[in-house]
Design a protein around this motif. Structure first.
Motif, PDB file in Angstrom:
ATOM      1  N   UNK A 224       0.805  -1.271  -0.135  1.00  0.00           N
ATOM      2  CA  UNK A 224      -0.020   0.019  -0.073  1.00  0.00           C
ATOM      3  C   UNK A 224       0.953   1.309  -0.137  1.00  0.00           C
ATOM      4  N   UNK A 225       0.410   2.435  -0.801  1.00  0.00           N
ATOM      5  CA  UNK A 225       0.901   3.650  -0.492  1.00  0.00           C
ATOM      6  C   UNK A 225       0.234   4.600  -0.085  1.00  0.00           C
ATOM      7  N   UNK A 226       0.677   5.245   0.894  1.00  0.00           N
ATOM      8  CA  UNK A 226       0.048   6.433   1.464  1.00  0.00           C
ATOM      9  C   UNK A 226      -0.473   7.487   0.457  1.00  0.00           C
ATOM     10  N   UNK A 227      -1.408   8.170   0.661  1.00  0.00           N
ATOM     11  CA  UNK A 227      -2.084   9.214  -0.111  1.00  0.00           C
ATOM     12  C   UNK A 227      -0.792  10.269  -0.200  1.00  0.00           C
ATOM     13  N   UNK A 228      -0.218  10.857   1.019  1.00  0.00           N
ATOM     14  CA  UNK A 228       0.575  11.811   0.740  1.00  0.00           C
ATOM     15  C   UNK A 228       1.886  11.340  -0.268  1.00  0.00           C
ATOM     16  N   UNK A 229       2.355  10.132  -0.157  1.00  0.00           N
ATOM     17  CA  UNK A 229       3.386   9.864  -0.836  1.00  0.00           C
ATOM     18  C   UNK A 229       2.960   9.905  -2.372  1.00  0.00           C
ATOM     19  N   UNK A 230       1.634   9.090  -2.683  1.00  0.00           N
ATOM     20  CA  UNK A 230       1.392   9.288  -3.951  1.00  0.00           C
ATOM     21  C   UNK A 230       1.154  10.645  -4.526  1.00  0.00           C
ATOM     22  N   UNK A 231       0.621  11.388  -3.829  1.00  0.00           N
ATOM     23  CA  UNK A 231       0.500  12.976  -4.374  1.00  0.00           C
ATOM     24  C   UNK A 231       1.912  13.442  -4.660  1.00  0.00           C
ATOM     25  N   UNK A 232       2.941  13.265  -4.044  1.00  0.00           N
ATOM     26  CA  UNK A 232       3.974  13.730  -4.480  1.00  0.00           C
ATOM     27  C   UNK A 232       4.624  13.037  -5.726  1.00  0.00           C
ATOM     28  N   UNK A 233       4.255  11.871  -5.782  1.00  0.00           N
ATOM     29  CA  UNK A 233       4.689  11.275  -7.015  1.00  0.00           C
ATOM     30  C   UNK A 233       4.002  11.585  -8.329  1.00  0.00           C
ATOM     31  N   UNK A 234       2.743  11.746  -8.123  1.00  0.00           N
ATOM     32  CA  UNK A 234       1.897  12.451  -9.250  1.00  0.00           C
ATOM     33  C   UNK A 234       2.490  13.696  -9.711  1.00  0.00           C
ATOM     34  N   UNK A 235       2.714  14.520  -8.630  1.00  0.00           N
ATOM     35  CA  UNK A 235       3.135  16.129  -9.171  1.00  0.00           C
ATOM     36  C   UNK A 235       4.610  15.858  -9.711  1.00  0.00           C
ATOM     37  N   UNK A 236       5.397  14.901  -9.400  1.00  0.00           N
ATOM     38  CA  UNK A 236       6.500  14.660 -10.089  1.00  0.00           C
ATOM     39  C   UNK A 236       6.486  14.269 -11.515  1.00  0.00           C
ATOM     40  N   UNK A 237       5.517  13.325 -11.854  1.00  0.00           N
ATOM     41  CA  UNK A 237       5.197  12.934 -13.068  1.00  0.00           C
ATOM     42  C   UNK A 237       4.834  14.078 -13.754  1.00  0.00           C
ATOM     43  N   UNK A 238       3.919  15.056 -13.369  1.00  0.00           N
ATOM     44  CA  UNK A 238       3.493  16.096 -14.286  1.00  0.00           C
ATOM     45  C   UNK A 238       4.577  17.105 -14.450  1.00  0.00           C
ATOM     46  N   UNK A 239       5.261  17.549 -13.279  1.00  0.00           N
ATOM     47  CA  UNK A 239       6.231  18.489 -13.557  1.00  0.00           C
ATOM     48  C   UNK A 239       7.483  18.094 -14.531  1.00  0.00           C
ATOM     49  N   UNK A 240       7.953  16.454 -14.507  1.00  0.00           N
ATOM     50  CA  UNK A 240       8.955  16.031 -15.409  1.00  0.00           C
ATOM     51  C   UNK A 240       8.644  16.350 -16.657  1.00  0.00           C
ATOM     52  N   UNK A 241       7.520  16.275 -17.013  1.00  0.00           N
ATOM     53  CA  UNK A 241       6.933  16.469 -18.624  1.00  0.00           C
ATOM     54  C   UNK A 241       6.928  17.887 -18.956  1.00  0.00           C
TER      55      UNK A 241
END
Length: 566
Positions: A224-241
């Motif tokens: 399981x991935x906590x919501x806070x970690x998943x949010x950081x990951x999603x923002x990184x994916x968006x910013x890297x593009x």
């Protein structure tokens, strides 16, 4: 939230050391037995030069054992010269049992320092603090008498009783007790975690992106991935593009930007121990050229200029001969191929005892300029009409420079341009790498007539005329290129440096991959009193020349230098 990447070092590392030591002193008999047989273990490294399996965890544990034997626990400064002998013993023992290159010594000694800090933290938490984390009176632990003397323990205990140390300890304990994004992989470490993920995925890649590895290190045993970690990951994916690659590769990586935390210059967040920005991004180091190299480059540049002058003279001679056959008026022209038509700046040099300039002047060659002054009526155009190609409708006449300027002024005064009309000059891609238009109006002509500061429109039009007259369709187009001054100036560099860098790269790419080395010329406005300098960039030699009509040097234009270097 600062140093979230190191949270597992503050707490998890302490637990690992405790597990390692609670049995007593670790002797690692397998290493001793192999050494007695003359055998050495192979060591493997990741793409980021970190210890990985097989034998990576074995070496890391062995380094911890060695540091406890050769470095006193009272050591407060790992860089102290007094530790030199102990560090040399550690490295010597490592080489006796592992096949390891000399270039890895720095990594191993740094890891030894980390292991020492972990051991000291373990001793403090185990023997000097109670369950609530408060310091208590403690006796010398006889369990470690072989490596810790009574005197050494007393000194260690005394330092821990210092109030300043208590403040730092409490601050670190609070930070590590409730991390925002807790590390959940125990003693595995980022390097071995990355190795395991790549092996499970059967990937051909050699490494994972920082935010990808950072997220994987915070996945629990249940997956399981906590919501806070998943949010950081999603923002990184968006910013890297959206970020250019040149902006991603710095100490403020995508992960650091999203977490918005202070960053250390010697680390790469999300990559773990041993990875630094310089090693991870592998930015090439540059060095300043020697005086000899500078003089050689200048000599080559002079040779290129002389060759350009010769080709210019040949071109004018051929053009002059062609025009002489065209009309009876031009047949009377007496061409002088040694000097170009008009007024040409010249310089006098001496080669002995040193190569130096001793004089400047001008050569006036007006005998070959044709008399073509067409009637003013035929020259008038309605507002917004295009200028015709260079050399066809621009009047020229014999005489001095002032006479030519007077005739040009008279033509402009009698044209509709003095009544808010304009002229549009079309630039094809050959001039600046992109097609665009420049508008010439009354105020632009006044800059010439009244000797005012020249604007971009005038400078660009002059470059267009020079390109169209001297370069178009010749080999010179492969050797010399121009960069539009309207796209690179001090204001743009200050407000949007990334856009300016991209403009430069686009211009270099537009010129194509020519085998002949080429120079790029950029009229650059310093922003200091609207003064212009000419920047010449030689990509084949990574050299930049600042041609300045005023006294001074390139260091007066730090913004331009920083942009070109980048």
């Amino acid at each position: 939230m600062a140093n979230q990447d190191d949270t597992h070092d503050a707490s998890g590392s302490r637990n690992n050391v405790e597990k390692e030591i609670k049995r007593g002193l670790t002797v690692m008999k397998s290493i001793i037995h192999a050494r007695d047989k003359g055998e050495k273990f192979e060591v493997h490294w990741s793409a980021e030069d970190q210890l990985i399996e097989p034998n990576g965890s074995m070496l890391a544990s062995y380094i911890g054992s060695l540091v406890r034997q050769h470095i006193p626990i009272t050591c407060d400064n790992w860089r102290s010269p007094e530790l030199k002998v102990g560090k040399e013993k550690i490295w010597s023992e490592i080489q006796r049992s592992f096949h390891i290159d000399e270039s890895r010594q720095k990594y191993c000694i740094q890891l030894a320092g980390k292991r020492l800090r972990g051991f000291r933290s373990f001793l403090s938490n185990k023997f000097l603090k109670d369950e609530e984390g408060k310091f208590v009176e403690a006796e010398w632990p006889m369990k470690y008498a072989e490596i810790i003397s009574a005197e050494e323990w007393d000194n260690f205990f005394a330092k821990r009783r210092n109030e300043k140390f208590h403040e730092v300890s409490d601050k670190n304990r609070k930070r590590a007790s409730k991390p925002t994004y807790p590390y959940k992989k125990g003693h595995t470490g980022y390097a071995r975690l990355q190795q395991r993920i790549l092996a499970e995925e059967k990937s051909d890649a050699t490494s994972l992106l920082e935010h990808v590895l950072w997220k994987a290190a915070r996945v629990g045993k249940d997956g399981a991935v906590v919501e806070a970690v998943q949010n950081v990951y999603d923002e990184c994916e968006t910013l890297s593009q959206t970020l250019p690659s040149t902006e991603v590769q710095d100490c403020r990586s995508v992960l650091s930007r999203v977490l918005n935390v202070p960053e250390h210059s010697g680390r790469v967040r999300g990559k773990g121990f041993g990875v630094t920005p310089s090693s991870f991004y592998k930015k090439p180091k540059t060095k300043n050229p020697t005086n000899k190299e500078v003089m050689e480059t200048l000599a080559e540049l002079r040779a290129q200029v002389l060759e350009l002058q010769k080709e210019n003279a040949r071109y004018r001679e051929e053009r002059c001969g062609f025009e002489a056959k065209d009309t009876s008026d031009r047949a009377s022209i007496n061409c002088q191929p040694k000097f170009p038509e008009g007024i040409t700046p010249c310089q006098l040099y001496l080669s002995s005892p040193t190569y130096r300039i001793v004089g400047k002047g001008k050569v006036h060659n007006t005998s070959g300029i044709s008399r073509r002054i067409e009637s003013v009526a035929s020259q008038k155009e309605v507002p917004g009409r295009k200028l015709k190609k260079a050399g066809k409708d621009i009047p020229t006449t014999s005489g001095t420079k002032s006479q030519i300027m007077m005739r040009l002024e008279k033509m402009v005064e009698e044209s509709d341009i003095m009544h808010v009309a304009i002229r549009s000059v079309d630039f094809d891609e050959g001039v600046f790498g992109i097609a665009h238009s420049e508008i010439i109006a009354k105020e632009d002509m006044q800059q010439l007539f009244e000797h005012e500061e020249l604007g971009i429109a005038v400078i660009h039009t002059y470059i267009w005329y020079m390109y169209d007259t001297l370069m178009r369709g010749t080999e010179l187009c492969n050797r010399f290129n121009f960069i539009a001054a309207s796209r690179i100036n001090t204001t743009f560099i200050t407000k949007n440096p990334t856009s300016v860098k991209n403009e430069l790269v686009d211009r270099f790419m537009a010129a194509g991959d020519n085998t002949t080395p080429s120079l790029y010329f950029l009229p650059f406005n310093s922003g200091n009193g609207a003064h212009w300098v000419l920047v010449a960039m030689d990509l084949s030699r990574l050299m930049v020349y600042y041609l300045n009509s005023l006294s001074g040097d390139w260091s007066k234009y730090p913004s331009m230098k920083k942009t070109v270097d980048a």
